[in-house]
Design a protein around this motif. Structure first.
Motif, PDB file in Angstrom:
ATOM      1  N   LEU A 251       0.642  -1.171  -0.048  1.00 58.42           N
ATOM      2  CA  LEU A 251       0.072  -0.041  -0.062  1.00 58.42           C
ATOM      3  C   LEU A 251       0.765   1.315  -0.188  1.00 58.42           C
ATOM      4  N   ARG A 252       2.009   1.340   0.729  1.00 59.10           N
ATOM      5  CA  ARG A 252       2.722   2.402   0.611  1.00 59.10           C
ATOM      6  C   ARG A 252       3.729   2.631  -0.657  1.00 59.10           C
ATOM      7  N   ARG A 253       3.870   1.579  -1.201  1.00 57.47           N
ATOM      8  CA  ARG A 253       4.548   1.798  -2.565  1.00 57.47           C
ATOM      9  C   ARG A 253       3.324   2.362  -3.648  1.00 57.47           C
ATOM     10  N   LEU A 254       2.210   2.003  -3.434  1.00 58.32           N
ATOM     11  CA  LEU A 254       1.050   2.235  -4.318  1.00 58.32           C
ATOM     12  C   LEU A 254       0.760   3.799  -3.963  1.00 58.32           C
ATOM     13  N   HIS A 255       0.896   4.165  -3.021  1.00 60.90           N
ATOM     14  CA  HIS A 255       0.483   5.520  -2.675  1.00 60.90           C
ATOM     15  C   HIS A 255       1.890   6.581  -2.692  1.00 60.90           C
ATOM     16  N   ARG A 256       2.916   6.189  -3.235  1.00 60.97           N
ATOM     17  CA  ARG A 256       3.970   7.117  -3.197  1.00 60.97           C
ATOM     18  C   ARG A 256       4.243   8.135  -4.341  1.00 60.97           C
ATOM     19  N   THR A 257       3.239   7.872  -5.459  1.00 61.60           N
ATOM     20  CA  THR A 257       3.165   8.880  -6.495  1.00 61.60           C
ATOM     21  C   THR A 257       1.849   9.684  -6.590  1.00 61.60           C
ATOM     22  N   ILE A 258       1.305   9.171  -5.279  1.00 64.53           N
ATOM     23  CA  ILE A 258      -0.314  10.023  -5.306  1.00 64.53           C
ATOM     24  C   ILE A 258      -0.054  11.567  -4.757  1.00 64.53           C
ATOM     25  N   ARG A 259      -0.133  12.714  -5.656  1.00 67.22           N
ATOM     26  CA  ARG A 259       0.265  13.944  -5.033  1.00 67.22           C
ATOM     27  C   ARG A 259      -0.372  14.889  -5.920  1.00 67.22           C
ATOM     28  N   GLY A 260      -0.833  16.154  -5.229  1.00 68.95           N
ATOM     29  CA  GLY A 260      -1.453  17.183  -6.095  1.00 68.95           C
ATOM     30  C   GLY A 260      -1.787  18.328  -5.430  1.00 68.95           C
ATOM     31  N   THR A 261      -2.850  18.922  -5.618  1.00 68.77           N
ATOM     32  CA  THR A 261      -3.275  20.035  -4.806  1.00 68.77           C
ATOM     33  C   THR A 261      -4.533  19.932  -4.451  1.00 68.77           C
ATOM     34  N   ASP A 262      -5.080  20.200  -3.228  1.00 70.23           N
ATOM     35  CA  ASP A 262      -6.398  20.137  -2.695  1.00 70.23           C
ATOM     36  C   ASP A 262      -7.448  21.375  -2.968  1.00 70.23           C
ATOM     37  N   THR A 263      -8.599  21.301  -2.452  1.00 73.42           N
ATOM     38  CA  THR A 263      -9.709  22.253  -2.839  1.00 73.42           C
ATOM     39  C   THR A 263      -9.298  23.397  -2.261  1.00 73.42           C
ATOM     40  N   ARG A 264      -8.356  23.395  -1.110  1.00 73.91           N
ATOM     41  CA  ARG A 264      -7.860  24.877  -0.356  1.00 73.91           C
ATOM     42  C   ARG A 264      -6.620  25.313  -1.114  1.00 73.91           C
ATOM     43  N   GLY A 265      -6.159  24.686  -2.283  1.00 68.03           N
ATOM     44  CA  GLY A 265      -4.841  25.156  -2.729  1.00 68.03           C
ATOM     45  C   GLY A 265      -3.647  24.705  -1.913  1.00 68.03           C
ATOM     46  N   ARG A 266      -3.922  23.754  -1.171  1.00 65.40           N
ATOM     47  CA  ARG A 266      -2.416  23.190  -0.477  1.00 65.40           C
ATOM     48  C   ARG A 266      -2.126  21.906  -0.974  1.00 65.40           C
ATOM     49  N   PRO A 267      -1.019  21.838  -1.237  1.00 62.93           N
ATOM     50  CA  PRO A 267      -0.089  20.767  -1.908  1.00 62.93           C
ATOM     51  C   PRO A 267      -0.295  19.571  -1.024  1.00 62.93           C
ATOM     52  N   TYR A 268      -0.691  18.197  -1.576  1.00 63.71           N
ATOM     53  CA  TYR A 268      -0.966  17.017  -0.595  1.00 63.71           C
ATOM     54  C   TYR A 268      -0.145  16.031  -1.466  1.00 63.71           C
ATOM     55  N   HIS A 269       0.306  14.991  -0.513  1.00 66.42           N
ATOM     56  CA  HIS A 269       0.952  13.853  -0.783  1.00 66.42           C
ATOM     57  C   HIS A 269       0.392  12.672  -0.131  1.00 66.42           C
ATOM     58  N   ALA A 270      -0.192  11.577  -0.552  1.00 62.38           N
ATOM     59  CA  ALA A 270      -0.946  10.808  -0.072  1.00 62.38           C
ATOM     60  C   ALA A 270      -0.179  10.233   1.395  1.00 62.38           C
ATOM     61  N   LEU A 271       1.081   9.935   1.231  1.00 65.36           N
ATOM     62  CA  LEU A 271       1.895   9.558   2.321  1.00 65.36           C
ATOM     63  C   LEU A 271       2.350  10.584   3.517  1.00 65.36           C
ATOM     64  N   THR A 272       1.771  11.800   3.174  1.00 62.03           N
ATOM     65  CA  THR A 272       2.065  12.860   4.172  1.00 62.03           C
ATOM     66  C   THR A 272       1.417  12.003   5.640  1.00 62.03           C
ATOM     67  N   PRO A 273       2.394  12.482   6.720  1.00 62.11           N
ATOM     68  CA  PRO A 273       1.516  11.576   8.055  1.00 62.11           C
ATOM     69  C   PRO A 273       0.291  12.006   8.287  1.00 62.11           C
ATOM     70  N   ALA A 274       0.317  13.276   8.506  1.00 62.18           N
ATOM     71  CA  ALA A 274      -1.320  13.940   8.900  1.00 62.18           C
ATOM     72  C   ALA A 274      -2.356  13.175   7.931  1.00 62.18           C
ATOM     73  N   HIS A 275      -2.004  13.096   6.716  1.00 62.25           N
ATOM     74  CA  HIS A 275      -3.221  12.636   5.833  1.00 62.25           C
ATOM     75  C   HIS A 275      -3.305  11.465   5.955  1.00 62.25           C
ATOM     76  N   TYR A 276      -2.184  10.504   5.815  1.00 62.50           N
ATOM     77  CA  TYR A 276      -2.357   9.100   5.854  1.00 62.50           C
ATOM     78  C   TYR A 276      -2.773   8.642   7.247  1.00 62.50           C
ATOM     79  N   ALA A 277      -2.453   9.368   8.223  1.00 64.93           N
ATOM     80  CA  ALA A 277      -3.024   8.927   9.709  1.00 64.93           C
ATOM     81  C   ALA A 277      -4.614   8.969   9.586  1.00 64.93           C
ATOM     82  N   TRP A 278      -5.094  10.203   9.251  1.00 67.16           N
ATOM     83  CA  TRP A 278      -6.494  10.619   9.060  1.00 67.16           C
ATOM     84  C   TRP A 278      -7.316   9.332   8.393  1.00 67.16           C
ATOM     85  N   VAL A 279      -6.805   8.944   7.255  1.00 66.28           N
ATOM     86  CA  VAL A 279      -7.494   7.840   6.678  1.00 66.28           C
ATOM     87  C   VAL A 279      -7.514   6.445   7.483  1.00 66.28           C
ATOM     88  N   HIS A 280      -6.452   6.402   8.175  1.00 62.55           N
ATOM     89  CA  HIS A 280      -6.526   5.155   9.020  1.00 62.55           C
ATOM     90  C   HIS A 280      -7.449   5.575  10.349  1.00 62.55           C
TER      91      HIS A 280
END
Length: 297
Positions: A84-113
């Motif tokens: 799963l971590r390998r799968l999410h390494r390339t997932i990145r972009g900009t969210d609706t608030r104009g903030r850059p995101y990466h799927a494995l950013t700890p705060a984002h990854y932790a929220w999903v869990h």
């Protein structure tokens, strides 16, 4: 055997062991997924990179199998976490608030869990039975253990159930919103294709009946998604819920609570859970470690 250096699944016979493989867990998943994507970064990642629109049944099947491996997979659990971590390494972009995101950013990854815990806690009251205080604490400990399998560091999750509550309230107050993906997941007019897996004759029949079957199925999904989401979460997102709907959910839950325990194990539990439970009973594996078991539900 699982390496001592690798995180291990939660204990056999624990709270999560009972909940995760029970077919009632399938009814809880849409609420957890919707709460996950209410975070702008997570919602944007799913919107931009997921195949949930083009391959909803395949994605659902893969996600469910992944979850089952975290709990019942034995030594395969750690490998699934790495995958799963390998799968999410390339997932990145900009969210609706104009903030850059990466799927494995700890705060984002932790929220999903993290969303899984309050949904299990809330939905169990309707579909299984209310968890005792001891079971809630055990469930949270076990959920942290699953987080380690996924590669979530202890420092990125609240360490106790007491610490989880202010974290959860803050996320609801500051982060979650009715993202585009949330609105799509609770829509009653979503364009979902008929199932493309399962017995051929069943697929053929569903394909023919799909225009008739889909509208009530979409309404039922919306009903369960919103109803089995904790009240404070649906309020933060802005999902309406009426006293009449609450009464309907309680009646539905009463039927489920009485009916499911009467089913034979082959119908009550999902395949991986059923196999793990059989191995545990036979003494071939999945033995709880000393002090690791928790009251079953």
């Amino acid at each position: 055997m699982t390496s001592a250096a690798e995180p291990t699944p939660p204990p056999a016979g624990g709270v999560l062991w009972s909940l995760a493989g029970d077919i009632r867990g399938l009814l809880m998943l849409p609420a957890a997924l919707t709460l996950q994507v209410a975070h702008p970064a997570v919602g944007a990642g799913v919107d931009d990179h997921s195949v949930f629109r083009t391959d909803p049944w395949g994605r659902g099947e893969r996600s469910l199998r992944s979850l089952q491996l975290w709990v019942y997979g034995g030594e395969a659990a750690a490998e699934e976490g790495r995958r799963l971590r390998r799968l999410h390494r390339t997932i990145r972009g900009t969210d609706t608030r104009g903030r850059p995101y990466h799927a494995l950013t700890p705060a984002h990854y932790a929220w999903v869990h993290a969303t899984g815990f309050p949904v299990y806690q809330h939905a169990s009251r309707y579909l299984v039975r209310p968890l005792t205080a001891a079971q809630e604490r055990a469930l949270y400990r076990e959920w942290l253990q699953v987080g380690r399998i996924l590669g979530i560091h202890d420092r990125d999750m609240p360490p106790t159930i007491e610490a989880f509550r202010p974290y959860y309230r803050r996320m609801l107050a500051e982060e979650v919103e009715a993202t585009a993906v949330v609105r799509e997941l609770v829509a009653v007019d979503a364009r979902v294709p008929p199932p493309d897996r399962g017995p051929f004759l069943v697929r053929l029949l569903l394909r023919a009946l799909w225009p008739v079957v889909l509208p009530p199925l979409a309404r039922f999904r919306r009903f369960l998604t919103i109803g089995l989401m904790p009240a404070e979460a649906r309020e933060a997102i802005g999902l309406a819920w009426t006293p009449r709907q609450e009464r309907r959910l309680r009646r539905f839950g009463a039927v489920v609570r009485r009916t499911v325990p009467l089913l034979p194990e082959r119908l009550r539990y999902l395949p991986l859970a059923r196999a793990a439970r059989a191995e545990w009973r036979s003494g071939r594996g999945f033995r709880p470690r000393p002090g690791g078991s928790a009251p079953s539900v």
